[in-house]
Design a protein around this motif. Sequence first.
Motif, PDB file in Angstrom:
ATOM      1  N   LEU A  68      31.924  26.060   1.102  1.00  0.00           N
ATOM      2  CA  LEU A  68      31.526  25.117   1.255  1.00  0.00           C
ATOM      3  C   LEU A  68      31.939  23.941   1.957  1.00  0.00           C
ATOM      4  CD1 LEU A  68      28.762  23.041   0.846  1.00  0.00           C
ATOM      5  CD2 LEU A  68      30.352  21.760  -1.318  1.00  0.00           C
ATOM      6  N   GLN A  69      33.409  23.505   2.816  1.00  0.00           N
ATOM      7  CA  GLN A  69      33.969  22.949   3.814  1.00  0.00           C
ATOM      8  C   GLN A  69      33.823  23.410   4.642  1.00  0.00           C
ATOM      9  OE1 GLN A  69      37.490  22.960   2.517  1.00  0.00           O
ATOM     10  NE2 GLN A  69      37.438  21.052   0.426  1.00  0.00           N
ATOM     11  N   ILE A  70      33.537  25.302   4.672  1.00  0.00           N
ATOM     12  CA  ILE A  70      33.532  25.806   5.959  1.00  0.00           C
ATOM     13  C   ILE A  70      31.749  25.605   6.726  1.00  0.00           C
ATOM     14  CG2 ILE A  70      33.547  27.853   7.311  1.00  0.00           C
ATOM     15  CD1 ILE A  70      35.660  28.441   5.494  1.00  0.00           C
ATOM     16  N   SER A  71      30.883  25.707   5.888  1.00  0.00           N
ATOM     17  CA  SER A  71      29.525  25.442   6.242  1.00  0.00           C
ATOM     18  C   SER A  71      29.217  24.570   6.324  1.00  0.00           C
ATOM     19  CB  SER A  71      28.803  25.837   4.943  1.00  0.00           C
ATOM     20  OG  SER A  71      28.723  26.668   4.571  1.00  0.00           O
ATOM     21  N   ARG A  72      30.041  22.807   5.754  1.00  0.00           N
ATOM     22  CA  ARG A  72      29.512  21.999   6.687  1.00  0.00           C
ATOM     23  C   ARG A  72      29.718  21.591   7.791  1.00  0.00           C
ATOM     24  NH1 ARG A  72      28.473  17.546   2.964  1.00  0.00           N
ATOM     25  NH2 ARG A  72      28.429  18.574   0.464  1.00  0.00           N
ATOM     26  N   LYS A  73      31.085  21.850   7.677  1.00  0.00           N
ATOM     27  CA  LYS A  73      31.340  21.778   9.870  1.00  0.00           C
ATOM     28  C   LYS A  73      30.993  23.350  10.596  1.00  0.00           C
ATOM     29  CE  LYS A  73      36.571  21.354   8.533  1.00  0.00           C
ATOM     30  NZ  LYS A  73      36.057  20.725   6.407  1.00  0.00           N
ATOM     31  N   VAL A  74      30.370  23.833   9.932  1.00  0.00           N
ATOM     32  CA  VAL A  74      28.890  24.616  10.848  1.00  0.00           C
ATOM     33  C   VAL A  74      27.758  23.986  11.309  1.00  0.00           C
ATOM     34  CG1 VAL A  74      27.924  26.738  10.733  1.00  0.00           C
ATOM     35  CG2 VAL A  74      30.270  27.541   9.822  1.00  0.00           C
ATOM     36  N   ARG A  75      27.168  23.310  10.782  1.00  0.00           N
ATOM     37  CA  ARG A  75      26.236  22.050  10.593  1.00  0.00           C
ATOM     38  C   ARG A  75      26.534  21.466  11.158  1.00  0.00           C
ATOM     39  NH1 ARG A  75      23.682  19.093   5.219  1.00  0.00           N
ATOM     40  NH2 ARG A  75      26.073  18.105   5.962  1.00  0.00           N
ATOM     41  N   ALA A  76      27.855  21.184  11.624  1.00  0.00           N
ATOM     42  CA  ALA A  76      28.123  20.058  11.769  1.00  0.00           C
ATOM     43  C   ALA A  76      27.892  20.252  13.581  1.00  0.00           C
ATOM     44  CB  ALA A  76      29.377  19.002  12.051  1.00  0.00           C
ATOM     45  N   VAL A  77      29.021  21.436  13.584  1.00  0.00           N
ATOM     46  CA  VAL A  77      29.340  21.998  14.356  1.00  0.00           C
ATOM     47  C   VAL A  77      27.383  22.940  15.313  1.00  0.00           C
ATOM     48  CG1 VAL A  77      30.393  23.530  16.560  1.00  0.00           C
ATOM     49  CG2 VAL A  77      30.916  22.859  15.350  1.00  0.00           C
ATOM     50  N   LEU A  78      26.483  23.516  14.480  1.00  0.00           N
ATOM     51  CA  LEU A  78      25.797  23.779  15.613  1.00  0.00           C
ATOM     52  C   LEU A  78      24.153  22.233  16.050  1.00  0.00           C
ATOM     53  CD1 LEU A  78      25.362  26.624  12.774  1.00  0.00           C
ATOM     54  CD2 LEU A  78      25.132  26.515  15.836  1.00  0.00           C
ATOM     55  N   LEU A  79      24.765  21.783  14.663  1.00  0.00           N
ATOM     56  CA  LEU A  79      23.857  20.188  15.238  1.00  0.00           C
ATOM     57  C   LEU A  79      23.710  19.263  16.399  1.00  0.00           C
ATOM     58  CD1 LEU A  79      23.971  18.253  11.161  1.00  0.00           C
ATOM     59  CD2 LEU A  79      21.896  19.616  12.674  1.00  0.00           C
ATOM     60  N   GLY A  80      25.136  19.598  16.742  1.00  0.00           N
ATOM     61  CA  GLY A  80      25.859  18.720  17.837  1.00  0.00           C
ATOM     62  C   GLY A  80      25.435  19.198  18.872  1.00  0.00           C
ATOM     63  N   ARG A  81      24.712  21.136  18.221  1.00  0.00           N
ATOM     64  CA  ARG A  81      24.582  21.213  19.880  1.00  0.00           C
ATOM     65  C   ARG A  81      22.677  21.461  20.170  1.00  0.00           C
ATOM     66  NH1 ARG A  81      28.706  27.307  19.648  1.00  0.00           N
ATOM     67  NH2 ARG A  81      30.536  25.222  19.520  1.00  0.00           N
ATOM     68  N   GLY A  82      22.554  20.129  19.709  1.00  0.00           N
ATOM     69  CA  GLY A  82      21.844  20.690  19.321  1.00  0.00           C
ATOM     70  C   GLY A  82      20.503  21.374  18.646  1.00  0.00           C
ATOM     71  N   LEU A  83      20.742  22.647  17.921  1.00  0.00           N
ATOM     72  CA  LEU A  83      19.932  23.110  16.722  1.00  0.00           C
ATOM     73  C   LEU A  83      19.868  22.472  15.457  1.00  0.00           C
ATOM     74  CD1 LEU A  83      22.216  26.117  17.329  1.00  0.00           C
ATOM     75  CD2 LEU A  83      19.475  26.745  18.308  1.00  0.00           C
ATOM     76  N   ARG A  84      18.910  23.155  15.123  1.00  0.00           N
ATOM     77  CA  ARG A  84      18.549  22.815  13.639  1.00  0.00           C
ATOM     78  C   ARG A  84      19.173  23.963  12.610  1.00  0.00           C
ATOM     79  NH1 ARG A  84      12.630  21.911  12.760  1.00  0.00           N
ATOM     80  NH2 ARG A  84      12.182  24.011  13.259  1.00  0.00           N
TER      81      ARG A  84
END
Length: 229
Positions: A68-84
Amino acid sequence: MSSASGCRDYHPLVLAVEQPPVAPTPIVCIDPGHGQRPARGTEPIGPGSPIRKAKDGGGTAGEAAVVLQISRKVRAVLLGRGLRVALTRTAANFTYGEGGNADRARFCNRRRAALMVRVHADGSTDSGRHGISTIYPAWHRDWTDDVYRPSLNAARRIRRAVVAATGAADRGLVRRSDLTGFNWANVPVVLVENGFMTNPAERRRLTSSAYQWRLARGLADGAEAFLGG
Ligand SMILES: [Zn+2]
């Protein structure tokens, strides 16, 4: 309009309105595996299958919290790159539907995700075993025939990116026919075993924020490479 009368109705304003819409931003569905209280009972491993498996195998000790900790970080990175991004769970437990792996796939199917990334960590009785495995669905008529090829493509991209971002040992691509969360997916799907919780050195890395960010950047890089074609 193919008839001659249709041509008389031609109107440039209508054409302007009917221009194709800009392609929507793709959604990456991130699935942190397991939960603190795994769903009970069994479910068919694929649509119509007589073979049933536990809705959630439970995972290796400490896995649910780390992924879950890793997944939250993946979300942050992808959102930062403009993806949903859609996460199948943002808390300790996955609560959609009956809470099994079939419902994790359904969750991502419903959102018409461009890619589903299942985030896991490994366990073994051999404490020396370490490294990252990248898993993709075997071809199965009516189950994965529609997602097999893009899933393999995504797995190749993600494997390369995660290994490059972390320097972890590469345990290669693994094809699986028995994973419920693959067989119910109607979107391209990959499962990454991000390392072994049962290896003391790798466990330390997996539980550190700095290494989790490296994993997250690798997973995001791979997903982005896949989405970019
Ligand atoms: Zn797992």
